[in-house]
Structures are given as C-alpha cells and as structure tokens.
Write a protein that holds these residues in place. Structure first.
Motif, short mmCIF file in Angstrom:
data_model
loop_
_atom_site.label_atom_id
_atom_site.label_comp_id
_atom_site.label_asym_id
_atom_site.label_seq_id
_atom_site.Cartn_x
_atom_site.Cartn_y
_atom_site.Cartn_z
N THR A 236 35.52 40.59 32.86
CA THR A 236 34.74 40.44 34.11
C THR A 236 35.16 41.24 35.15
OG1 THR A 236 35.69 38.34 34.62
CG2 THR A 236 33.78 37.92 33.58
N ARG A 237 36.47 41.64 35.11
CA ARG A 237 36.73 42.75 36.11
C ARG A 237 38.04 43.37 35.69
NH1 ARG A 237 38.79 41.18 41.58
NH2 ARG A 237 39.52 39.19 40.63
N VAL A 238 38.02 44.78 35.97
CA VAL A 238 39.35 45.26 35.70
C VAL A 238 39.47 46.40 36.85
CG1 VAL A 238 40.59 46.86 34.31
CG2 VAL A 238 39.07 45.26 33.40
N VAL A 239 40.62 46.43 37.37
CA VAL A 239 40.92 47.46 38.42
C VAL A 239 42.33 48.34 37.97
CG1 VAL A 239 41.97 47.77 40.82
CG2 VAL A 239 40.38 45.70 40.35
N THR A 240 41.86 49.62 37.97
CA THR A 240 42.99 50.41 37.59
C THR A 240 43.48 51.38 38.66
OG1 THR A 240 42.50 50.59 35.01
CG2 THR A 240 43.69 52.38 35.76
N ALA A 241 44.81 51.39 39.12
CA ALA A 241 45.20 52.32 40.00
C ALA A 241 46.11 53.40 39.36
CB ALA A 241 45.94 51.42 41.04
N VAL A 242 45.60 54.63 39.68
CA VAL A 242 46.46 55.82 38.93
C VAL A 242 47.13 56.59 39.80
CG1 VAL A 242 46.09 57.68 37.29
CG2 VAL A 242 44.59 55.66 37.17
N ALA A 243 48.32 57.00 39.33
CA ALA A 243 49.05 57.87 40.04
C ALA A 243 49.18 59.00 39.10
CB ALA A 243 50.50 57.47 40.64
N GLY A 244 48.02 59.77 39.20
CA GLY A 244 47.77 61.16 38.38
C GLY A 244 47.96 62.35 39.07
N GLY A 245 48.99 62.59 40.10
CA GLY A 245 49.20 63.72 40.74
C GLY A 245 47.89 64.15 41.52
N ARG A 246 47.61 65.40 41.69
CA ARG A 246 46.51 66.14 42.31
C ARG A 246 45.06 66.01 41.58
NH1 ARG A 246 46.40 72.24 43.87
NH2 ARG A 246 45.41 72.07 45.96
N GLU B 129 54.41 57.75 41.96
CA GLU B 129 53.90 56.57 43.09
C GLU B 129 53.17 55.38 42.48
OE1 GLU B 129 54.28 57.26 46.18
OE2 GLU B 129 54.93 59.37 46.26
N LEU B 130 54.04 54.85 41.68
CA LEU B 130 53.47 53.66 40.88
C LEU B 130 53.57 52.44 41.79
CD1 LEU B 130 52.91 52.11 38.40
CD2 LEU B 130 55.22 52.05 37.67
N ARG B 131 54.54 52.46 42.83
CA ARG B 131 54.81 51.32 43.66
C ARG B 131 53.57 51.13 44.50
NH1 ARG B 131 60.17 52.50 44.71
NH2 ARG B 131 61.46 50.88 43.75
N GLU B 132 52.73 52.42 44.88
CA GLU B 132 51.56 52.46 45.76
C GLU B 132 50.36 52.11 44.66
OE1 GLU B 132 51.66 52.79 48.61
OE2 GLU B 132 49.40 52.79 49.19
N CYS B 133 50.55 52.16 43.41
CA CYS B 133 49.48 51.85 42.49
C CYS B 133 49.43 50.20 42.47
CB CYS B 133 49.66 52.15 40.98
SG CYS B 133 49.36 54.04 40.82
N TYR B 134 50.80 49.79 42.30
CA TYR B 134 50.86 48.08 42.60
C TYR B 134 50.14 47.62 43.80
CZ TYR B 134 55.03 48.50 39.51
OH TYR B 134 56.22 48.66 38.38
N ARG B 135 50.69 48.44 44.82
CA ARG B 135 50.13 47.71 46.15
C ARG B 135 48.58 47.96 46.19
NH1 ARG B 135 48.49 49.01 51.21
NH2 ARG B 135 48.46 51.22 50.90
N GLN B 136 47.85 48.84 45.97
CA GLN B 136 46.49 49.16 46.25
C GLN B 136 45.77 48.41 45.33
OE1 GLN B 136 45.13 53.22 46.99
NE2 GLN B 136 47.05 53.74 47.95
#
Lengths: 739, 331
Positions: free
Chosen positions: A619-629, A399-406
C-alpha cells in the motif's frame, strides 16, 4: 553552484518522438526487398537432432530458405569468435553450429520467406526428429555438485576475515536461514529484433536491439570474419532491455547469416515465447549465518551462495559483495558456487547480484534484529559501515544516514510497534518493513564528440544507448549546461557504431561514463571558443582564463563582470570551418580509484495481508536515495519509481517456472509470467537526499538504474513478516506460501 | 498461423449453414482467444465463419421476467448495462474482474463461454497435452500444476475453465440458447461445460455445428446479497487461482436460499446444489459457512503444487458468503 540545466526537471527530449511513433525500433526499419525470418526452437532440452525435414516448408511458394546446422555456411566456427563484451568465461553458444541440443528452445532453424506470415506458417511445417538424451535442469537436486569456477565473471568473493565459527558460537543473537530467489526473465516490452540491411558488396547495416551497438558490430565482424568497416550497427531506440540486450542474441546472428547467404535484407524478430529462450536471472540459493553481540553489533556473517549456470559458460554475479559494503563485521566468510544445468547461460538482469544478494542479506539482517530485540532501523544505524571492507577503502560519499532520517520521517517509522501482527484493519494485517540498498557508482572509459556549428547548434555524439533510461535527455542537458545553450539548440546522437566509442549501457554507469566524456568534449569547445574570442580585436575577454568565464544564454562572459561578454554565434562566424569541434576520451581518475563508490538507499514499505486468504497488497513504499548529483529530477524519479515497481515484482510476482521433467521454462508468456500491473501499484514516494561527491566522477553523479530496485523486495518481505509473523524465504511471496 | 478460408455470416441460419458446409470450421466473434491460439498453432481451423455482423447484440427482457443477453454483446457492454448492473450486479462484477478493458471491448458473451483453458502446457505445442492433442498425455499432472484443478479432474486432464463470467452465470442458473442444423435448443449452464474425463479435448456440450445465440438470466438476480471474490496473483489481468460467486436470499439473518459457484478449481464452473442446500433455513454464521465450504470441497484432490487450493477455496467460500451477507459485493 549555479546551473541552467543540470539539476533541473526536464521533459524527455525524445518524448514526442516516442509517443507519436516517430521513434523507430529495430524491427521497424524498412528495407527494399526485405525478407522475414522466423526461428524454429528446440522442443527438447538435451540430445541430438537426428534430422530436420524442411521439405514441406520449402515447397511453399515464397519460402526462400530454411537454414539449419546442415546447410549453414562454413566459416569462423571457433567459439572464441563468438565472445562479446558481456560474455562470461566459457564457450559461447553458437547458433546452428552442429546437431547438439544444449537447452530447451534452442534455435535450431531459421525459416526465411517473402512475408512474415508465410515464414511463421512455414516454420510450423519444419519437422524435427531428435535423439533425446537425459537432461538435468533441477537446481535443488544438484547443489552438492556445485563448483567454484576457475574464473568469476563478476568479482571474486572477498577473502574470509576473522573466525566466523568462533564468533557465531560467542554471539548472543544468531540466525541461520536459507533464502531462494527464482529464475526470472527480463521481458522488456520490445522483443529482440534485428533488421539486417544488405548494402551489396558484402556490406551490412544492421538495426539491432542492443545495449551497445559496438558490441554487436564487433560480434558480427568476429563471428562472420568480416571487417568492422563492412558492418554498421544502428540502434537509436530500445524498448526496454534490463540487461537482456547486453549480449548480442541469436536473432542478430541469424539475420546476418541469412542476409549474407541470400544477399538481401532480412529481419528476424523473436516471439514473446522465445524471449524466454536465452539469458535470465539465475535461480539462486543463499545460506546465511549471522551473529550479533549483546549490544546488537554484528560479529559474524557467513553467506554461502549457489547460482545457476549453463554447461557451457560460467555465469556469476556479485551476490556476496554486499555485506562488505553495507555492514562492518570482523568475522566473515563468503562463498559463491555454481550449479551447472542444461539451460542457457544466465544473463545480467537489472541489478544482477544485488537484487538477489541484498534481498537475502536484508531479510537475514531483519531476522537478526528481531533475534537481538532491536528495531530494524536502529539495528542498521548501530551497524553502519564507514568503509568498504571488501577493498578496505573509504566511501567517496555516503549519505545513507540522511536516507534513514528522511525516509523514516516521511514514512512515519517512529510509530511502528516492533511486535508482528500488531496492526490490523478488518481482515487485513498491516505490516511495516524496511531495508537498505547499495549499488556501484562506476565510471568506465568512453569517447564523445561535440560539434558547435555556425548557426549556434551543438551536436554531441557517442555510441552509447538509451534503453528508456533518459540518456538522450541527460546528455543533452550536460552539453547544454557546458556551453550555455538551450536544450533546443543541442542534439545528442547515440546508438550508431560509427560514433565515438562507448561501452555497453549497463551497470548504472552511463551518465558517469558518457556524461563525463560529453562534458569534457564540450570543455574542449569552450577552450576553442575562448581562444576565438581572444583573437578578436578589442576582445573584452583578452587575457582571461577559462575558469574566469562562464557560458550562459548563448554568450561567453566574464564571471566577475557580466558586461564583458560576447555572443557565441557572432564568434562562430570567425571560426575557420564555421564550426568548432571537441573530441575526447575519458576514464576514471586515479583519485576515484582510492575510494569505494556506491549509491545508497533506504526503503520503507507498508503491506496489507489478508489474514485468511494470504493476498498481499503493497500500500505504501518510500525510497530515499543518496545518488550523488541528480542531473534531471524528473527522469531520475521515473527511474527510481520503475525500480520500485520492479522490486515489487521481485517480491511478489516474478518467477520463471522450470518444468524439470521437460527441462523447459513453462510459463513463457506475459499471461503466465507475472510482472506488477498498474492496479498493484499504490502510493510510492521517492526522496533524493543531498549528496555531494567531488571524487566519484567529474559530474558528481551516481547511476540510478539499479539502486531503485535492490532494497524494495527485502523491505516488502520484512513488512510481510511484520504483518503476519511469517518469514517466507522463497521468492516470490505468493498467497499459497502465506496460508 | 496456418492458412484458412473465411466467410461472413449475416444471420443465424446462414452461420449454421456455413459451419456445416466447411471442414474444420470455427465461428469467430471477438477473437480474443481463438486468434492467439491460431498464431501459436494450438488451434488450426481451416475455415472461419465471422459472425460479428449477425444481429445478436442486444440485451432484452424475457417473458418470465428475466434478461436475455445476446451472444454478441461485448463483455463490457454487458457489465455496464443498466439492467445488468441493477438486477444482476454479480454478473457485472464477475465480468469486470476478468481480462482488461481492451479485451472486454472485443470479447463477446458467447465467446466468453467458449474460452479455452489457460493451462501452461496447453499453450506449448512442444509438450504433451491431452486437451490439445488427445492421447499425448498430461504434462501438468506430474509437472507444474500450481494453478490447476482440484475438483472433477481425471487422469487425463487437470485443466481449469478460466472464465469469471461463467462462474456468475452458474451461480444464477443461467441457460444458454443455441441453434444448430436440427433447430434450437436450450442448455442449462450446469450442463454446458464438461468435465475432462477421457475426452479432455471436448470443453463443452455445444456441438461443432451449433451456434450460441443468447444467454438467459432467470428473474431472480440476488441483487442485494451477492459477491464475486476473485483470488489471483496480482491485482488485475490475471486468471483466478480461486474465485467464488456467492449469492444469498435472506430473511433477517436466516438464509432462505444460497448459491455458490467456484471458478479456477475445475474444468467447469463448480456448483454443488446439495451443499448449498445445507444453508437453507440456517443462520448466516461463519461456522455454518465453513461447514458448507467443507462440503463443497469434499472429494477435492491436489496434485502437489496446487494442494493449497483446497484450503484456499474453503476460506474463499467463507469470505465470499460473509461479504454477500454484509452486502460487500464489490470487495
């Protein structure tokens, strides 16, 4: 799916024990008549010990013995006896084996005394004369001598595909750059320690700092010619390890040696300085050649890796694995060579290979995106990998595309101007950068045992470790979920070699590995409970199958009719021994092996760089992770946050400095070896995107210990470029490189 | 740690007596540097005289309108002292830029003056170091010297003095009151620390048998236009790569008096009054600041890894003076 525990925020079950000091670490266990060992470390990097004069140390009242290569006992000195579960190909280091010095700070003697203070003082009095040989620790000067090992510790580099040179020649955008990553040391807060308790009759109980007690047990048994029954290894708590505890370290060997020889209990604790005397993340140099066509599609990728190793073992890690996972490309050439130096063998350190490989790959891709004139996020979308090209397998989930998006939305990426140096606040140049990451979602074989006792309390156990990651907590949740119990009614036991077999805790695979075993062990108990329920007269559950019932709030009930239910505790009164047991071994399914299994991340970072002084603030980091359940969003977030801070350290701070004249790491304490401090950490956000995965393992989970790290350093490096227009290709990025 | 004997002094005179009475004796107060060095065998006194019970822990006004900091006042108590914050904010800021809250609660003002260098090699007894072991050689000159000195170095030593507080003291022209067997004397801060020369093992001009009793701050505190700028590799708990204590006395945009002291660049806080004087009567402009910066770094010498510090120090001086002018003391 309705759950009571899995997916719920839960406090650490061991939290209170930790903050109150009730939790005991390897150097805190007491033993009667305990003696203390202090290690003497070599001052030279290569040569021979001509003599060790311990007479002044031994003359002190209370000094029991000084162990050296001259008086060490003679048994089991074959190098194969020193292999452990994480040993690279080669001949493992054997402490006090002979008079050869193979690396600086090599342990060359152990002083044992009645008190720690006395042992430390006596160690200062040990006089060593060396016959010094010429050492070579200069990585850069030895690149031409680099070699391909006969056997790789990690995976072999993937075979070349297509024709890189031709594709590069035809590319409309191309880059060719070199990236270097320095040596780093793990530096967990807890120093390596072993308390070897002499039980008499040749038996030992050893409290050890280790990421897998059975690895230490096997190592001791093998190195000292003992049977496994004669040595039990216990490690209930580990004060951070990050890979440093994958291999048994020399303090364990020396504590056991001294305990056996003196026939009394001995404790050996490394000093902070000695924490720089064994494995480290290898210095790594990577040459990248990338080419893209006019549409911004990647057409050529060459990655040439040089990694440091010792003279006695061939350490390698998965540095060249990542292009095949992250970017579709028909023309690739990936190589990994080793540079042998007079140092100790490198050792897996949090996201080994990924930290170095993904850093360089993601910076190179960013450079190529700029060459092609494509927004870096857009470039990654254009070059989205739908399968793992290394093994030609589809992803079990991605779900990497969703990580990009969010991630992009949360960060505000759409407002970014492509041009470097386009944002400013006073003297501060502002930059926005991004990167993506991946990490393996592996499962290994493991065993677990579950015992539900008459009082309704469940005890589950497996010889795994909790290195601060939350293993105690999530295993408790998984078990409580399976049998519908509250967390208070479940106890999870780990860190004892007597428990059911488990592999090393490492590689972000523990929840998948041990969690699957815990789940299955509990399912055995479920079956027994149902059978017991059905044996009762007038059972409301007669004729039902396991899939028709659920376990919740201490009851077993029919899913379609909750009124048909029985209290577990009532049932247990009828069990034969007053308890029910399940004991299982689990391994990955054949189906899962048909897929490439990875967690993914997208990282967005903002930096402020002083235009005159070169100081960098993240100053700011956002990490979106697709890590299963996500089993426990609270501990999971904590792990990702820790990974992000780690990634910041990789980008800006961490660097073990080799003085090539002395052949010695020279910044060997926490004053001079920098990791980020609280004041460095500003806004950090973690997003877990929904990712369902029925294939990866029975729990649908992916490990989170390393995915939080890998994308952060390149995102920061790319943000620094965006702020300043400068590409610094040598980590860490310090002010001197930005002036 | 090697064994040592220990006594506790109750007043200044008994402290001096104790230190002269024992071989290889040292005073100990906060112990935040000395005890670490003893544990790793870099320092090995045979006797410690504990001075923490001596009544040297007050901050009081002096007759000439200045402030006297007792040698045993802790760094934190000094930094947060009402008079220091109000009249000498440069001192407060410099102190708070150093160490951690925990360390500053233990560390004393007198001890701060006597901090040993943080050079890598000084801390590793397995390496040659002229400061630790005279005559053994300097590992840093041909080794790793990214953090080390660029001014006032010698062929024997390129160590830096690590203190932040002392840099502010240098800018304010504080003086150090000491007592020894021959009585009391006062040492201007500029003469307190030494350059390494061929005796890098001697950090200061304080004699082995003398005790620091107090630090006098002159009446003029530059409380309006000042800054302490500390450049380091992380935001806290790191020693300065370069630091600048800058203070200006202004008449409109015209500079009446400027003070500049540098930290992290030499074996002592670095001042160059003749360069400061270039600003006297001048306008507070970036060009003028840069000229002073150039003059300040005249004669600076890099050793490879630390070459960048020369340009960095110049830029830091310019920035610090701008901040002082703009009343951005806390930046």
């Amino acid at each position: 799916m309705k759950t009571d525990q899995i997916g719920k925020e839960r406090n650490r079950v061991d939290g209170k024990a930790k903050v109150t000091g009730e939790a005991k670490y390897a150097a805190e266990f007491e033993a009667e008549n305990l003696a203390y060992g202090v290690v003497v470390s070599s001052g030279i990097a290569k040569g021979k010990i001509k003599s060790i004069d311990a007479s002044k140390a031994l003359a002190l009242d209370g000094v029991l013995q000084v162990f050296t290569h001259e008086n060490r006992p003679g048994y089991m000195w074959l190098d194969k006896n020193y292999k452990d579960d994480d040993a690279p190909p080669g001949s493992p280091f054997r402490p006090l084996y002979d008079n050869e010095v193979q690396f600086s700070m090599q342990p060359i003697a152990l002083v044992v005394a009645e008190t720690f203070e006395l042992a430390r003082y006596a160690a200062m009095l040990v006089e060593v004369a060396y016959e010094t040989a010429e050492h070579d620790t200069d990585f850069d000067a030895n690149l031409e001598q680099a070699y391909e090992p006969e056997e790789y510790k990690a995976s072999e580099p993937p075979k070349p595909r297509g024709d890189v040179d031709k594709a590069l020649a035809e590319a409309s955008a191309r880059i060719e750059q070199t990236y270097t990553h320095p040596a780093e040391h793990h530096n967990p807060m807890e120093m390596h320690a072993s308390t070897a308790v002499w039980e008499g009759d040749g038996k030992l109980t050893v409290y050890d700092k280790i990421q897998g007690v059975q690895n230490s047990q096997q190592y001791i048994a093998s190195a000292f010619g003992m049977s496994q029954d004669e040595v039990r290894v216990i490690s209930p708590f580990v004060g951070g390890a990050f890979g440093s505890g994958l291999r048994p370290q020399y303090q364990l060997f020396l504590a056991v040696l001294a305990a056996r020889e003196l026939q009394r209990s001995v404790r050996v604790v490394m000093t902070r300085q000695q924490m720089f005397s064994f494995g480290h993340r290898p210095k790594t140099l990577q040459r990248f050649k990338l080419g893209a066509d006019a549409d911004g599609k990647l057409q050529a990728l060459q990655q040439e890796v040089y990694g440091e190793t010792s003279r006695f073992e061939d350490y390698s890690e998965d540095v060249v694995l990542w292009p095949g996972v992250l970017y579709p490309c028909d023309n690739t050439k990936l190589t990994h060579k080793l540079v042998g130096l007079d140092v100790y063998t490198p050792l897996d350190m949090r996201a080994p290979g990924g930290t170095t490989g993904i850093y360089a790959l993601e910076c190179a891709i960013d450079e190529l995106a700029y060459e092609a004139g494509v927004d870096p996020l857009e470039f990654r979308k254009k070059n989205y990998s739908e399968k793992d090209q290394n093994e030609d397998k589809p992803f079990s989930s991605k779900e990497l595309r969703e990580c990009y998006r969010q991630g992009a939305e949360k960060f505000g990426w759409s407002k970014r101007k492509m041009e470097p140096r386009s944002m400013k606040d006073g003297h501060q140049l502002i930059g926005w950068g991004m990167a993506q990451g991946a990490w393996e979602a592996n499962q290994a074989e493991a065993s677990a045992k579950a015992v539900l006792s008459k009082d309704g309390k469940l005890t589950v156990s497996s010889a795994t470790a909790d290195i601060g990651t939350g293993t105690y907590t999530v295993m408790t949740q998984i078990a409580a979920e399976a049998l519908g119990l509250s967390l208070e009614d479940v106890t999870f036991k780990l860190g004892d070699s007597d428990l059911p077999k488990a592999p090393l805790e490492g590689g972000s695979k523990t929840v998948a590995t041990v969690g699957s075993a815990v789940k299955k062990a509990c399912e055995q108990v479920q079956e027994k409970l149902l059978k017991l329920a059905q044996e009762q007269s007038n059972s409301p559950l007669a004729e039902t199958k396991l899939e028709d019932v659920e376990f919740s709030e201490g009851r077993i009930s029919l899913k379609r009719d909750a009124s048909k239910s029985m209290q577990l505790q009532d049932l247990l009164q009828h069990s034969e021994n007053g308890s029910l047991e399940g004991e299982v071994s689990t391994k990955p399914s054949d189906e899962s092996k048909e897929y490439a299994r990875y967690a993914h991340s997208a990282v967005f970072a903002e930096v402020k760089v002083d235009e005159d002084l070169g100081t960098v603030k993240v100053t700011r980091v956002v990490t979106a992770v697709a890590g299963g359940r996500i089993v426990n969003p609270k501990t999971a977030r904590s792990q990702i946050l820790g990974g992000m801070v780690w990634g910041m350290g990789v980008a800006l701070h961490e660097h073990t400095v080799m003085d090539n004249h002395l052949g010695r790491f020279i910044n060997h304490d926490l004053d001079k070896y920098h990791v980020p401090v609280n004041a460095d950490v500003q806004e950090m956000e973690v997003i877990f995107v929904e990712e369902e995965d029925e294939v990866v393992n029975p729990l649908g989970v992916k490990g989170l210990g390393e995915i939080g790290v890998v994308g952060v350093a390149p995102a920061i490096a790319n943000a620094i470029f965006h702020a300043t227009g400068k590409r610094v290709r040598e980590l860490p990025i310090t002010m001197d490189k930005l002036l | 740690m090697r064994p040592f004997t220990y006594t506790r002094a109750t007043d200044v005179n008994s402290a001096v007596q104790e230190i002269t009475r024992h071989e290889k004796a040292k005073f100990v107060a906060g112990g935040t540097n000395l005890l670490d060095l003893m544990k790793i065998d870099v320092m090995a006194p045979q006797h410690l005289v504990d001075i923490t019970r001596i009544a040297l822990n007050t901050i009081e006004a002096t007759a000439d309108g200045g402030l006297r900091l007792g040698a045993l006042v802790t760094n934190n108590d000094t930094a947060y002292h009402e008079q220091v914050e109000k009249r000498y904010p440069l001192i407060s800021h410099a102190i708070l830029a150093g160490a951690t809250g925990q360390l500053r609660n233990m560390a004393t003002d007198g001890g701060n003056l006597l901090q040993r260098t943080r050079c890598y090699y000084f801390y590793d007894t397995q390496t040659p170091c002229n400061k630790r072991e005279p005559g053994s050689g300097c590992s840093a000159i041909k080794g790793y010297n990214r953090d080390l000195a660029i001014l006032g170095t010698s062929e024997h030593c390129i160590a830096t003095h690590p203190s932040d507080m002392c840099v502010a003291l240098a800018a304010l022209e504080a003086s150090i009151n000491v007592t020894g067997p021959k009585g009391e004397r006062t040492i201007p801060i500029a003469d307190f620390h030494r350059l390494p020369g061929d005796t890098p093992h001697i950090d200061t001009n304080l004699q082995e048998d003398e005790i620091i009793t107090s630090i006098d701050l002159p009446a003029k505190g530059f409380a309006e236009h000042y800054t302490y700028l500390k450049l380091r590799d992380r935001a806290s708990y790191a020693f300065a790569i370069v630091s600048v204590a800058a203070a200006l006395d202004l008449d409109g945009d015209t500079i009446k008096e400027a003070r500049i002291a540098l930290g992290g660049v030499a074996h002592k806080p670095w001042r160059k009054p003749e360069a400061e004087a270039m600003l006297q009567g001048q306008q507070a402009t970036r060009e003028n600041f840069r000229k002073v910066a150039e003059a300040y770094l005249e004669g600076a010498k890099g050793y490879g890894d630390n070459d960048y510090k020369i340009e960095l120090a110049k830029r830091a001086i310019v920035r610090a003076l701008e901040q002082a002018f703009n009343k951005e003391g806390a930046a």
